[in-house]
Design an enzyme around this catalytic site. Structure first.
Site, PDB file in Angstrom:
ATOM      1  N   HIS A 121       0.784  -1.151  -0.015  1.00 36.86           N
ATOM      2  CA  HIS A 121      -0.048   0.020   0.001  1.00 36.86           C
ATOM      3  C   HIS A 121       0.813   1.257  -0.053  1.00 36.86           C
ATOM      4  CE1 HIS A 121      -2.727   2.989   1.778  1.00 36.86           C
ATOM      5  NE2 HIS A 121      -3.884   2.188   1.373  1.00 36.86           N
ATOM      6  N   ASP A 198       3.085  -4.659   7.999  1.00 33.55           N
ATOM      7  CA  ASP A 198       1.808  -3.855   8.000  1.00 33.55           C
ATOM      8  C   ASP A 198       0.655  -4.734   8.080  1.00 33.55           C
ATOM      9  OD1 ASP A 198      -0.425  -2.714   6.937  1.00 33.55           O
ATOM     10  OD2 ASP A 198       0.268  -1.759   5.222  1.00 33.55           O
ATOM     11  N   GLN A 201      -4.254  -5.532   6.771  1.00 34.91           N
ATOM     12  CA  GLN A 201      -5.494  -6.274   6.099  1.00 34.91           C
ATOM     13  C   GLN A 201      -5.512  -7.827   6.848  1.00 34.91           C
ATOM     14  OE1 GLN A 201      -7.715  -5.529   3.777  1.00 34.91           O
ATOM     15  NE2 GLN A 201      -6.756  -3.478   4.054  1.00 34.91           N
ATOM     16  N   LYS A 224     -10.792  -1.413  10.686  1.00 39.36           N
ATOM     17  CA  LYS A 224     -10.801  -2.506   9.376  1.00 39.36           C
ATOM     18  C   LYS A 224     -11.119  -3.643  10.460  1.00 39.36           C
ATOM     19  CE  LYS A 224      -7.504  -0.808   6.340  1.00 39.36           C
ATOM     20  NZ  LYS A 224      -8.404  -0.411   5.373  1.00 39.36           N
ATOM     21  N   CYS A 362      -4.828   2.301  -3.794  1.00 38.05           N
ATOM     22  CA  CYS A 362      -3.504   2.931  -3.139  1.00 38.05           C
ATOM     23  C   CYS A 362      -2.212   1.852  -3.217  1.00 38.05           C
ATOM     24  CB  CYS A 362      -3.800   3.226  -1.668  1.00 38.05           C
ATOM     25  SG  CYS A 362      -4.656   4.656  -1.326  1.00 38.05           S
TER      26      CYS A 362
END
Length: 404
Positions: A121, A198, A201, A224, A362
């Site tokens: 991202h 990261d 997700q 999220k 993104c």
């Protein structure tokens, strides 16, 4: 087995209609919907214990402080951090990554290398580019193959003693690829590099153990994971957080201030300047409790069912191409219709009450690698159903007929 109808009843937004059709929400990779228990917890905070934290001797301040720190401990246990003070509240994944990238200016110099992957991202690319611009370091990129998987042989070739930090996502937001982060962490540590994951997700779909992973930093977002927007977590190993300089200056992050010199507070407050999103931090703990109550093993198994079913049904459409066919994926499907711009597909699908995401998500370098301007992305959560996937297929077929 999950009782999907009972779970859906927890989410008031799912009962509404859009354009006269029942809402089908397939934009979960952008943000998840919120269960009633989370919505009620936000209201309860502002109705009963609203006060600034860590600074007051009065009853409300102490209640708010206790609730905030209990939430920190909830998240510590959830990710299995060794210490509660290794859990920093942030405004989201982007904030956490920028905090680390800013701090690494103290450890990176000209000639050093910072490594990211081609699947990242923009939030896990741009802060590292900015670090390289400040320090003269170089950015290296782990390439991907035509399935949307990182090429581990190339990763190993790129690693060297010049590599100071490797920053990769756990799961790709645009393709759903689950990356082999255990292998990446092990190999990076072998050359002395730190590793930031990261997890924006990954956090909604699976349970991870930061000690078992042995990552140095792990960032994710609250919004999220069925929590409020403007909230997030940065986990950092104690030794790294002690070494990093503060990211922001102000109240709360200080021990003593004089005009001659300021000394900084101990962890975690050293990195939590100013009044935080108190309600958000408290309610993020509520959201994590809710997800654990359902069970991440059950969530992961059911979402895999949805993924397999969705791929099977969408592949039956002539002229539809899947973008990203990794062997290990989570419940994200990116696709295009031959000769039709993804934005146009998304617009028609929206008229049928179905929320999907269109564009580059993104991740412009990912789209460039596949030679497409963007994709239509359907991302599923544990409150979605196979019947909703059938509705998506019907809508995509209608868009194809109208736009061909």
């Amino acid at each position: 087995m999950l009782d999907i109808q009972a779970i859906r009843a927890n989410f008031p937004i799912l009962t509404q209609t859009v354009n006269g059709k029942p809402l089908v929400y397939f934009d979960n990779a952008a943000t998840s919907q919120k269960p009633q228990v989370v919505i009620d917890a936000i209201s309860n905070y502002y109705s009963t214990i609203n006060a600034n934290i860590h600074r007051g001797v009065h009853a409300l301040s102490q209640l708010a402080t206790d609730a905030y720190e209990v939430s920190r401990q909830t998240i510590q246990k959830h990710i299995n951090a060794k210490h509660a003070h290794e859990v920093l509240f942030t405004s989201g994944t982007t904030h956490g990554i920028n905090l680390v990238a800013s701090g690494f200016s103290a450890f990176v110099k000209a000639g050093d290398e910072v490594m990211v992957s081609a699947l990242e991202h923009h939030s896990n690319i741009v802060p590292w580019q900015m670090l390289c611009e400040r320090t003269g370091a170089s950015l290296t990129v782990i390439p991907l193959n035509d399935k949307g998987e990182l090429i581990m042989e190339e990763f190993e070739k790129l690693l060297s003693e010049k590599t100071k930090i490797v920053a990769v996502n756990h799961i790709s937001n645009s393709l759903g690829t689950i990356n082999p982060i255990e292998f990446i962490i092990q190999k990076a540590h072998a050359v002395g590099a730190a590793v930031l994951i990261d997890g924006a997700q990954a956090a909604p779909h699976l349970k991870f153990d930061v000690q078992a992973l042995d990552c140095d930093f792990y960032a994710f977002s609250g919004h999220k994971t069925c929590g409020p927007t403007g909230t997030g977590i940065l986990y950092g190993k104690e030794e790294w957080l002690n070494k990093l300089p503060p990211y922001q200056g102000g109240g709360e992050m200080i021990k003593e201030v004089t005009f001659a010199k300021t000394t900084y507070a101990d962890l975690p407050h050293k990195f939590e300047a100013g009044t935080p999103h108190i309600a958000g931090g408290i309610v993020l703990g509520t959201a994590i409790d809710y997800l654990n109550g359902i069970g991440f093993d059950a969530i992961q198994a059911y979402e895999q069912e949805l993924l397999v079913y969705g791929i099977q049904k969408l592949q039956e459409i002539d002229g539809l191409t899947l973008i990203g066919t990794a062997a290990h994926k989570t419940s994200v499907i990116s696709f295009n219709l031959q000769g039709i711009h993804p934005y146009d597909v998304g617009s028609i699908v929206d008229k049928m009450g179905i929320a999907v995401r269109t564009g580059h998500h993104c991740t412009q370098p990912v789209m460039d690698a596949f030679g497409v301007p963007g994709t239509v992305r359907a991302s599923f959560a544990f409150y979605n159903t196979k019947e909703e996937i059938d509705a998506l297929v019907t809508a995509v077929l209608k868009a194809q007929r109208m736009l061909s």
